[in-house]
Design an enzyme around this catalytic site. Structure first.
Site, PDB file in Angstrom:
ATOM      1  N   GLY A  76      22.287  29.690  49.708  1.00  0.00           N
ATOM      2  CA  GLY A  76      21.297  30.482  50.424  1.00  0.00           C
ATOM      3  C   GLY A  76      21.079  31.850  49.832  1.00  0.00           C
ATOM      4  O   GLY A  76      19.942  32.311  49.710  1.00  0.00           O
ATOM      5  N   ASN A 177      33.116  30.678  50.125  1.00  0.00           N
ATOM      6  CA  ASN A 177      34.511  30.426  50.486  1.00  0.00           C
ATOM      7  C   ASN A 177      35.402  31.434  49.771  1.00  0.00           C
ATOM      8  O   ASN A 177      35.055  31.967  48.712  1.00  0.00           O
ATOM      9  CB  ASN A 177      34.922  28.982  50.145  1.00  0.00           C
ATOM     10  CG  ASN A 177      34.837  28.693  48.658  1.00  0.00           C
ATOM     11  OD1 ASN A 177      35.775  28.948  47.902  1.00  0.00           O
ATOM     12  ND2 ASN A 177      33.694  28.163  48.223  1.00  0.00           N
ATOM     13  N   CYS A 243      29.415  23.448  62.200  1.00  0.00           N
ATOM     14  CA  CYS A 243      29.110  24.054  60.904  1.00  0.00           C
ATOM     15  C   CYS A 243      28.693  25.501  61.116  1.00  0.00           C
ATOM     16  O   CYS A 243      28.362  25.910  62.225  1.00  0.00           O
ATOM     17  CB  CYS A 243      28.003  23.279  60.182  1.00  0.00           C
ATOM     18  SG  CYS A 243      26.410  23.349  61.012  1.00  0.00           S
ATOM     19  N   CYS A 301      44.864  43.770  38.467  1.00  0.00           N
ATOM     20  CA  CYS A 301      44.280  44.888  39.217  1.00  0.00           C
ATOM     21  C   CYS A 301      45.155  46.132  39.075  1.00  0.00           C
ATOM     22  O   CYS A 301      44.647  47.243  38.879  1.00  0.00           O
ATOM     23  CB  CYS A 301      44.103  44.515  40.685  1.00  0.00           C
ATOM     24  SG  CYS A 301      43.482  45.856  41.721  1.00  0.00           S
TER      25      CYS A 301
END
Length: 396
Positions: A76, A177, A243, A301
């Site tokens: 999307g 995700n 969903c 990092c």
């Protein structure tokens, strides 16, 4: 039996690809344009973009053709992001996704029902090539979270820039995700690449973008969501038959913020937001900067933090304004003049009933200034204290 079904599904997929190619071949795509032009004609697709130069927003907009951007996730947000970058004339676009277009995706933007069954990267590439054939589009149809594919992803963003062997200029995360976000975070920390993280909430009424500069700002592992921090499997959180919600409006707004800030970063104009949120319920847009966590779990990092702290800080040079004899403004186009504080102020004369149009009368007429001053003087001179009045009465 299952093997036969798989073969039939493969044949159907091939037929859909052939059908899509046939439809695409029937459409006439415009010819490629070698150089961006600012000429204002109906046949120039870049005239509105090049107008940013005339308005002093962007310098040398055509530099965008030298940029390569990787978009991970063509859903999307990612599909709209790729669409916007293509229309802006980006030099090279690299798409990553392993999912297929489904009819359930039609509530979002970009994809069409006839593309159902095609891989998202393949369907997106065909549409984008038709929109702007000047953009070089590269597709990768695999899951970047697996061990082997992660190495492929790492090599691609490191060596598949606009010039082969060079890294991409920016990575845009449009995945849905946390596992994929952590993979992108690990890759960009390892290769010291700047990237944007984006996302939309499961209730579809809020979204955000975050600009991550390794070592300078917090990476995704510095302040992870609870699901990541507790090592919870996301799949166990999804209930059967339930969903996440999805609104094309929120997706489009988030993609717009993402591409807008990506353009500001690539073309060096405006201020890039380190974090920009959006709440659709009350139209709230928070902005902030997240500092890196010195106890981050990602060792790369921590390495980038040390490198950033070791960099020499830029020295701010203050200009001596008093030493310059030239006026601040060489020309005074608008004829602005400074008035001294002790200069008398010319007040306009109050309007009179005789000055208005016939048939109208002012509800209030201010008294003349001279009469008001005379009345005030007379009032002051007539004022006598109570003690003086009592003394006068006793002497009578």
């Amino acid at each position: 039996m299952s093997h036969a079904i798989d073969e039939l599904q493969a044949i159907i997929a091939e037929l859909k690809v052939e059908l899509e190619e046939q439809k695409t071949s029937n459409r006439q795509a415009r010819s490629r344009i070698d150089r961006m032009s600012a000429e204002v004609v109906d046949s120039n697709p870049y005239s509105r973009l090049m107008a940013l130069q005339r308005m002093n927003i962007v310098k040398e907009y055509e530099r965008i053709r030298d940029k390569a951007v990787a978009v991970v996730g063509v859903g999307g947000v990612g599909s709209v992001t790729a669409d916007m970058l293509t229309r802006c004339g980006i030099g090279k676009l690299i798409l990553f996704d392993y999912d297929k277009v489904e009819l359930a995706n039609m509530n979002r933007l970009f994809f069409t029902p006839d593309q159902a069954g095609l891989s998202k990267v393949e369907a997106a590439a065909r549409t984008l090539n038709f929109i702007n054939p000047d953009v070089q589009i590269e597709t990768h149809n695999y899951n970047i979270t697996t061990v082997d594919n992660f190495d492929r992803f790492l090599a691609t963003i490191t060596e598949s820039g606009k010039e082969l062997g060079q890294p991409v200029d920016l990575v845009l995360s449009c995945v849905d995700n946390f596992e994929a976000r952590m993979a992108i975070n690990a890759a960009c920390n390892e290769r010291n690449l700047n990237w944007f993280e984006s996302g939309v909430s499961e209730n579809a009424v809020s979204g955000h973008i975050q600009f991550i500069r390794p070592g300078d700002t917090a990476c995704f592992a510095c302040a992870p969501p609870l699901v990541v921090a507790e090592n919870i499997d996301e799949k166990t959180l999804k209930r059967e038959g339930v969903c996440a919600a999805s609104l094309p409006t929120t997706m489009g707004i988030t993609a717009g913020f993402l591409v807008q800030n990506a353009l500001k970063y690539l073309l060096n104009f405006g201020e890039v937001s380190d974090y920009l949120g959006y709440n659709a319920l009350n139209d709230f847009f928070p902005r902030m900067t997240l500092k890196p966590n010195p106890q981050c779990d990602d060792r790369n990092c921590l390495l980038r933090q040390k490198e950033f702290q070791a960099r020499p800080k830029p020295i701010e040079v203050k200009e001596d304004v008093s030493s310059s004899d030239e006026p601040l403004h060489a020309t005074n186009e608008w004829g602005i003049e400074l008035v001294a504080d002790d200069e008398p102020v010319n007040c306009p004369e109050p309007a009179k009933s005789s000055a208005v149009v016939q048939g109208l009368k002012l509800a209030y007429e201010a008294p003349e200034k001279e009469k008001v001053e005379e009345e005030n003087v007379a009032t002051v001179s007539d004022e006598t204290s109570l003690e003086d009045l009592m003394a006068q009465m006793k002497s009578m």
